[in-house]
Design a protein around this motif. Structure first.
Motif, mmCIF file in Angstrom:
data_model
loop_
_atom_site.group_PDB
_atom_site.id
_atom_site.type_symbol
_atom_site.label_atom_id
_atom_site.label_comp_id
_atom_site.label_asym_id
_atom_site.label_seq_id
_atom_site.Cartn_x
_atom_site.Cartn_y
_atom_site.Cartn_z
ATOM 1 N N VAL A 1 1.002 -1.241 -0.035
ATOM 2 C CA VAL A 1 -0.152 0.080 0.031
ATOM 3 C C VAL A 1 0.750 1.194 0.107
ATOM 4 C CG1 VAL A 1 -1.805 1.167 1.231
ATOM 5 C CG2 VAL A 1 -1.699 -1.447 1.359
ATOM 6 N N ILE A 2 0.854 1.926 -0.999
ATOM 7 C CA ILE A 2 1.869 3.043 -1.325
ATOM 8 C C ILE A 2 1.210 4.291 -0.940
ATOM 9 C CG2 ILE A 2 3.211 4.416 -3.041
ATOM 10 C CD1 ILE A 2 3.872 1.561 -2.530
ATOM 11 N N LYS A 3 1.916 5.048 0.078
ATOM 12 C CA LYS A 3 1.374 6.517 0.548
ATOM 13 C C LYS A 3 1.617 7.399 -0.697
ATOM 14 C CE LYS A 3 4.694 6.531 3.668
ATOM 15 N NZ LYS A 3 5.453 7.083 4.578
ATOM 16 N N CYS A 4 0.442 7.988 -0.915
ATOM 17 C CA CYS A 4 0.167 8.898 -2.094
ATOM 18 C C CYS A 4 -0.284 10.265 -1.418
ATOM 19 C CB CYS A 4 -0.717 8.386 -3.005
ATOM 20 S SG CYS A 4 -0.133 6.780 -3.667
ATOM 21 N N ARG A 5 -0.079 11.584 -2.389
ATOM 22 C CA ARG A 5 -0.518 12.701 -1.925
ATOM 23 C C ARG A 5 -1.852 13.110 -2.684
ATOM 24 N NH1 ARG A 5 1.243 14.267 2.977
ATOM 25 N NH2 ARG A 5 3.372 13.440 2.820
ATOM 26 N N GLY A 6 -2.033 12.482 -3.900
ATOM 27 C CA GLY A 6 -3.240 12.939 -4.659
ATOM 28 C C GLY A 6 -3.762 11.757 -5.618
ATOM 29 N N ILE A 7 -4.624 12.179 -6.531
ATOM 30 C CA ILE A 7 -5.193 11.434 -7.384
ATOM 31 C C ILE A 7 -4.058 10.939 -8.570
ATOM 32 C CG2 ILE A 7 -6.767 10.694 -9.268
ATOM 33 C CD1 ILE A 7 -8.736 12.222 -7.392
ATOM 34 N N GLU A 8 -3.215 11.864 -9.010
ATOM 35 C CA GLU A 8 -2.327 11.338 -10.127
ATOM 36 C C GLU A 8 -1.301 10.340 -9.431
ATOM 37 O OE1 GLU A 8 -0.268 14.529 -11.887
ATOM 38 O OE2 GLU A 8 -1.883 15.764 -12.483
ATOM 39 N N MET A 33 -8.231 8.428 1.111
ATOM 40 C CA MET A 33 -8.899 7.979 -0.239
ATOM 41 C C MET A 33 -7.960 6.876 -0.559
ATOM 42 S SD MET A 33 -9.068 10.343 -3.577
ATOM 43 C CE MET A 33 -10.243 11.612 -2.936
ATOM 44 N N LEU A 34 -8.629 5.683 -0.762
ATOM 45 C CA LEU A 34 -8.169 4.359 -1.067
ATOM 46 C C LEU A 34 -8.190 4.149 -2.702
ATOM 47 C CD1 LEU A 34 -6.459 1.749 -0.372
ATOM 48 C CD2 LEU A 34 -8.712 0.768 0.148
ATOM 49 N N TYR A 35 -7.125 3.785 -3.392
ATOM 50 C CA TYR A 35 -6.943 3.311 -4.708
ATOM 51 C C TYR A 35 -6.746 1.809 -4.939
ATOM 52 C CZ TYR A 35 -6.351 3.262 -9.828
ATOM 53 O OH TYR A 35 -6.393 2.971 -11.258
#
Length: 358
Positions: free
Chosen positions: A226-233, A247-249
Motif C-alpha cells: 500500500v503506497i503512500k500518495c498525495r493525490g489522485i495522480e 482516499m483508497l485506490y
C-alpha cells in the motif's frame, strides 16, 4: 306554562353551552399542521352552528384521523427517545472505560479473548497472554494515523497469541458460537511469522511499529504494497495507494474508507484513546441535545392528544351524528333562546297582572 317554558329554556341553554364548549375544543385543531382546509371550514361551520349532517360526519372522521396521526407521532417520538437514551448510556459507559485507561473493545471480542485465555490455561497448563493486535502496534507519524487505522479496519482487532500457541488458540476458537463470534478473528502467528512478503518503497507498513517481532511479516503483508500518495495522480500510478485523508485506490477502484474505522473504532496507540474520548464527549453532548428535543416533541404530542381527546369526546357526546331535524334545531339555538326568553317574560307579566287583580 311558565314552568314548561323555564324547563325548555334551561334545556336549550345547556345544549347551547355544550355546543359552545365543543366548538372551543375544536379550535385547538385549527392551528395544527395536520389539519386540512376542509376540516378548518367544517370547524368554522360547527362554531357558527350552520353545519350540515354530511359535514358533521366528515368532521368527526377527520378529527379521529388527526388524533390517530398525533398518536403515531407520539409513539415514534417515544421510540426515538428510547433509542437515543440507549445510545447515550452506551456512550457514557464507553467514555468511563476510556477515561479509566481501558480501550473499551467490543464485548464479544472481550468475551472471546477471556474464553480463549481460560481454555489455553486448561490445555497448556500455563497462563498464555491473549492480546488484541492493536495493543501491539503503534503509528510513527500522526499524518498517516487515520490511513493505517482505516486500512487495517477490522484486522487490527484480531486476537493474537505467541506463535507456539497459535494452533491451540485456533482450535479453541472453533468451540465458540459462530452466530455470536463470527466477526472475531484469531491470527495464525505461527505461519504468519514465517512469511516474507515484499515491501514496496514508500509503503504504509513503514509507518507501523510492532511490539512483537513475529508480527512484522503480517503487517508487511497487509500494508507492504500500500503506497503512500498525495493525490489522485500518484494513486493512479500504483496498484494500491492511499492518501492521508483516507482516499483508497485499489484494483482500479477509488473509494473513501469508512470514517468509523479511524474515528469511533480507532484503537492503535495511546493517541487513539484521546481521540475517541473527544469524539464520545461530542457525541454525548449531541445526544443530550437530541434527547431534550425529542422529550419536548413527546410532551407536545401528549399535551395535544389530551386536549384533542377532550375535544373529540365532547364532539362525540354532544353530537352523536344527529338527525337532520336535530341539526336544524341546533342551528336555531339563538332564535329559540330569544323566543323562549320573550315568552317567559310575557308569562311572568301575565302572572303579575293576575296576582294584582286578585
Amino acid at each position: 306554562k311558565l314552568l314548561n317554558l323555564n324547563e325548555l329554556l334551561e334545556h336549550l341553554s345547556k345544549s347551547a353551552d355544550k355546543w359552545q364548549r365543543t366548538a372551543e375544543g375544536l379550535k385547538a385543531w385549527v392551528d395544527e399542521d395536520v389539519t386540512s382546509n376542509q376540516t378548518i371550514w367544517d370547524i368554522e361551520e360547527f362554531e357558527a352552528r350552520t353545519i350540515g349532517r354530511e359535514a358533521l360526519i366528515r368532521l368527526k372522521a377527520s378529527v379521529e384521523e388527526m388524533r390517530e396521526d398525533v398518536g403515531r407521532q407520539k409513539q415514534e417520538a417515544g421510540s426515538i427517545l428510547r433509542e437515543l437514551s440507549k445510545r447515550e448510556k452506551q456512550a457514557c459507559e464507553e467514555l468511563s472505560q476510556l477515561k479509566a485507561g481501558n480501550k473499551a473493545y467490543p464485548k464479544n471480542l472481550e468475551n472471546a479473548r477471556a474464553y480463549i485465555k481460560r481454555r489455553l490455561l486448561e490445555e497448556c497448563r500455563r497462563s498464555v497472554e491473549v492480546h488484541v493486535l492493536s495493543d501491539l502496534l503503534d503509528i510513527r507519524n500522526d499524518e498517516w494515523r487515520n490511513a493505517v487505522e482505516g486500512y487495517l479496519a477490522g484486522s487490527k482487532l484480531s486476537l493474537v497469541v505467541a506463535p507456539a500457541y497459535a494452533k491451540t488458540a485456533m482450535e479453541i476458537y472453533g468451540e465458540l458460537d459462530r452466530r455470536e463470534y463470527w466477526n472475531v478473528a484469531v491470527l495464525d502467528t505461527e505461519k504468519a511469522s514465517k512469511a516474507a512478503p515484499p515491501i514496496f518503497e514508500n509503503a504504509l507498513s513503514k509507518e507501523v511499529e510492532v511490539r512483537e517481532n513475529y508480527l512484522r511479516p503480517f503487517i508487511d503483508m497487509l500494508l507492504g504494497k500500500v503506497i503512500k500518495c498525495r493525490g489522485i495522480e500518484e494513486l493512479r500510478k500504483n496498484r494500491t495507494g492511499i492518501t492521508p485523508d483516507c482516499m483508497l485506490y485499489r484494483n482500479y477502484r477509488l473509494q473513501y474508507i469508512n470514517p468509523d474505522h479511524y474515528t469511533k473504532w480507532a484503537y492503535i496507540g495511546k493517541a487513539s484513546v484521546k481521540k475517541r474520548i473527544r469524539l464520545l464527549e461530542e457525541e454525548t453532548r449531541q445526544e443530550e441535545k437530541e434527547i431534550r428535543e425529542c422529550e419536548k416533541a413527546y410532551q407536545d404530542c401528549a399535551v395535544k392528544l389530551e386536549k384533542q381527546k377532550a375535544a373529540y369526546s365532547q364532539l362525540k357526546a354532544a353530537i352523536r351524528v344527529p338527525k337532520q331535524t336535530e341539526l336544524v334545531e341546533l342551528s336555531g339555538f339563538e332564535a329559540a333562546l330569544t323566543e323562549c326568553e320573550r315568552e317567559r317574560r310575557q308569562t311572568a307579566r301575565e302572572k303579575e297582572r293576575t296576582g294584582a287583580a286578585l
